[in-house]
Every structure is written in structure tokens, then in C-alpha cells.
Design an enzyme around this catalytic site. Structure first.
Site, PDB file in Angstrom:
ATOM      1  N   GLY A   1     -52.027  18.497 -23.208  1.00 27.19           N
ATOM      2  CA  GLY A   1     -50.881  18.594 -23.814  1.00 27.19           C
ATOM      3  C   GLY A   1     -49.930  17.611 -22.927  1.00 27.19           C
ATOM      4  N   CYS A   2     -48.479  17.656 -23.574  1.00 27.63           N
ATOM      5  CA  CYS A   2     -47.606  16.471 -23.136  1.00 27.63           C
ATOM      6  C   CYS A   2     -47.088  16.969 -21.941  1.00 27.63           C
ATOM      7  CB  CYS A   2     -46.620  15.952 -24.276  1.00 27.63           C
ATOM      8  SG  CYS A   2     -45.912  17.467 -25.065  1.00 27.63           S
ATOM      9  N   PHE A   3     -46.640  18.451 -21.874  1.00 30.73           N
ATOM     10  CA  PHE A   3     -45.993  18.751 -20.764  1.00 30.73           C
ATOM     11  C   PHE A   3     -47.001  19.197 -19.718  1.00 30.73           C
ATOM     12  CE2 PHE A   3     -42.077  21.202 -23.007  1.00 30.73           C
ATOM     13  CZ  PHE A   3     -41.132  20.384 -22.401  1.00 30.73           C
TER      14      PHE A   3
ATOM     15  N   CYS B   1     -47.510  16.016 -17.919  1.00 30.97           N
ATOM     16  CA  CYS B   1     -46.402  15.498 -16.945  1.00 30.97           C
ATOM     17  C   CYS B   1     -46.474  16.683 -15.660  1.00 30.97           C
ATOM     18  CB  CYS B   1     -45.060  15.825 -17.631  1.00 30.97           C
ATOM     19  SG  CYS B   1     -43.614  15.172 -16.938  1.00 30.97           S
TER      20      CYS B   1
END
Length: 327
Positions: free
Chosen positions: A136-138, A141
Site C-alpha cells: 500500500g502507499c501509506f 512510505c
């Protein structure tokens, strides 16, 4: 390595569009089909107007088995349905951009086992994998900001995380919180302490530091911009700042997209790239970590192409040497 023949399911959304923008210019990629039931027969440029002049491909509602890899750019929960409803030859590799197979408890589907596709964590396994669950993107990061601590056994206190994402993180379908009139000049918190990406973050940290049992206090925010994620995190640490920098630079030395900066960082450095940048500070006993990515590239489609490159044994930067937006 010869041409990699590619199929894309769900090519009309944001992640599908970003994937197309990369693969059309990837020197070893041949796009065989782009599947979309609702857009079948239409040129790709009818949906992704910026692709006008770059390709004559059209969407289709059928799939071909004459591919090497299938990207699933469908909604969460729909990847399993797609595989259940379409027979995919066993030799075809799959890279799923939904959340369906990211957790180890969900990683097996029929005869397929999915490897969690974070190169900064699982590069060797990705190279040998037939099926990848793209992170996932979060989660991407936040994980790049914490993995070096866990890998060295130095993540020993709860972590406080505030992370803000652009509007494209909500997907292309309209919702009350993605309309321009609501999002513009606005900021809001959602899913505080309960975001779905917490499970995959915790799973990865435990993979590196099995005794990690501290809270991840995550406050996600919707930002007034289109793309990018900035995560600001802090935790208690006995390490000096110099020791932390040595730790992080050593961990990411062989990861060409992830870089540690001694200067403060900002989103424009990573928007339109597959980079992840990290900045570290020490405030008394607190270690402060900032990490930034483009949510549609390193947080989704660029990351997926990076995984494809690794799976097929080519330079992982192929097709991903992208220019930052800068201004």
C-alpha cells in the site's frame, strides 16, 4: 532478457493510468491488452487524455493468455474476484496492486502464493516470486522510514505517525471527500488509529524484529494536493543522530530508489518519480523521521514496475528513471 508481454486488468483508474504511462515507454515492455468492462472498445486516450499520440491501444473486455505478467489494478476485494472469474495460465506471473494478498494470512489463493512486494524488505524473494502483492502507499512510505530500526533491533518504543496523502490516494471514483469543492483549501483526518495499512506495516516490522510489540499510532490525513505522501514520525531512541544516519545509509545502500538526506525534504522532490526520500533528526531522546513518496508511483504503479523488473531479472530502474515535478 527479451520483451515482456503484459496484460493489465483495471486500466481505467489512477493506478492503471500510471502503469500505462510507464510501460508504454518501458524499453522491454509490450502491452498485449488493457482490460476494462465499462470502457471496452474505447481508445485508452478517451480515459487517459494525456496518452493521446502515445498509443493506439483500446480497452477490451477479454483477456489473452499470451502474456508473461498480469497486473491487477482493480479495487480492494476485486482481485480475488477477478482471479476467480478468469482462468489465468499457471505460467503467467501476477502483480496485484490491491490489498487482497498483502497479509501473510491471505497470501495463498488457489495454487498461487503471493510474496509481499517491498524490495527494501524482500528483494531476494521478489526475484524468485511468481506472484507479488504490491504494498500500500501509506505502508510503503511509513515502512521505509522504520525498517532500518527494526532490522537492527532498535525499534523498542511506540511510534507516533502523522501522514498526509494527496487526493489521488482516494481513487478515481467520485466520493464526497474527493470533489474539488470539498478538497480544495481543506484538510481532514480519517481512520485515525485504524487505517488498514497498519496490519501490513506491523507484519513487516515483526519480520525484521520478531519481538516488536509496540503501538503504531497512525493519524492519516487527506491533503489539499493531488499526489504525494509525507509521513512525519517519532519514537524514543538511545541512538545518536550520527549512529542513526549510519544505520539508515547502510540499510538502503543497495536500494537505488530510496535515499537518506541530511537536509530537510519536501514532496516536490519525489512527485512524478519512483523515489523514497528520508530525513532524520534527533530532539532530546526522540528520533524524528520524515519520509516522502509519490503515492501513485513508489506508492503503487512505479513500485509494481520495479517489482516486475526484479521478477524478470532486469535492472530494477528500467523504465523508472523519471523526472521530479520540481515546480
Amino acid at each position: 532478457m527479451g520483451t515482456i508481454r503484459i496484460g493489465i486488468a483495471g486500466g481505467a483508474g489512477y493506478t492503471g493510468g500510471e502503469l500505462l504511462r510507464i510501460l508504454i515507454h518501458h524499453p522491454l515492455a509490450e502491452i498485449v491488452f488493457v482490460h476494462s468492462n465499462s470502457n471496452a472498445g474505447k481508445p485508452l486516450s478517451d480515459v487517459h487524455a494525456d496518452l493521446f499520440g502515445d498509443t493506439d491501444l483500446k480497452f477490451t473486455d477479454s483477456i489473452s493468455q499470451e502474456i508473461d505478467v498480469l497486473f491487477l489494478c482493480v479495487g480492494h476485494g476485486d482481485a480475488k474476484k477477478f482471479l476467480d472469474n478468469h482462468e489465468i495460465n499457471a505460467g503467467i506471473r501476477i502483480i496485484d496492486l490491491s490489498q487482497d494478498f498483502r497479509l501473510s494470512k491471505n497470501a495463498v489463493h488457489g495454487d498461487r502464493t503471493f510474496v509481499y512486494g517491498l524490495p527494501e524488505l524482500n528483494r531476494k524473494a521478489i526475484k524468485e516470486a511468481q506472484n507479488i502483492a504490491n504494498p500500500g502507499c501509506f505502508a510503503t512510505c511509513i515502512q521505509v522510514g522504520l525498517l532500518p530500526l527494526a532490522a537492527s533491533g532498535n525499534l523498542n518504543a511506540e511510534v507516533h505517525i502523522n501522514a498526509t496523502t494527496g487526493s489521488t490516494g482516494a481513487g478515481q471514483s467520485l466520493s464526497p471527500t474527493s470533489h474539488f469543492s470539498w478538497r480544495n483549501n481543506n484538510l481532514s483526518v480519517y481512520k485515525a488509529f485504524e487505517h488498514q495499512h497498519l496490519n501490513e506495516i506491523g507484519q513487516s516490522l515483526k519480520q525484521l524484529q520478531s519481538d516488536f510489540d509496540q503501538a503504531l499510532n497512525f493519524i492519516p490525513q487527506r491533503g489539499d494536493f493531488t499526489r504525494g505522501i509525507l509521513a512525519a514520525m517519532y519514537t524514543e531512541s538511545d541512538l545518536s543522530l550520527d549512529e542513526v544516519y549510519v544505520l539508515y545509509e547502510s540499510y538502503f545502500r543497495d536500494h537505488p530508489f530510496t535515499h537518506v538526506s541530511t537536509r530537510n525534504i519536501d514532496l516536490k522532490q519525489v512527485v512524478n518519480t519512483n523515489k523514497a526520500l528520508i530525513h532524520l533528526e534527533k530532539h532530546d531522546s526522540k528520533l524524528f523521521i520524515i519520509s516522502i513518496i509519490d503515492n501513485l508511483l513508489k506508492g503503487a504503479s512505479g513500485h509494481a514496475v520495479q517489482n516486475m523488473n526484479l521478477m524478470f531479472g532486469i535492472d530494477e530502474m528500467t523504465g523508472l528513471k523519471l523526472k521530479a515535478a520540481a515546480f
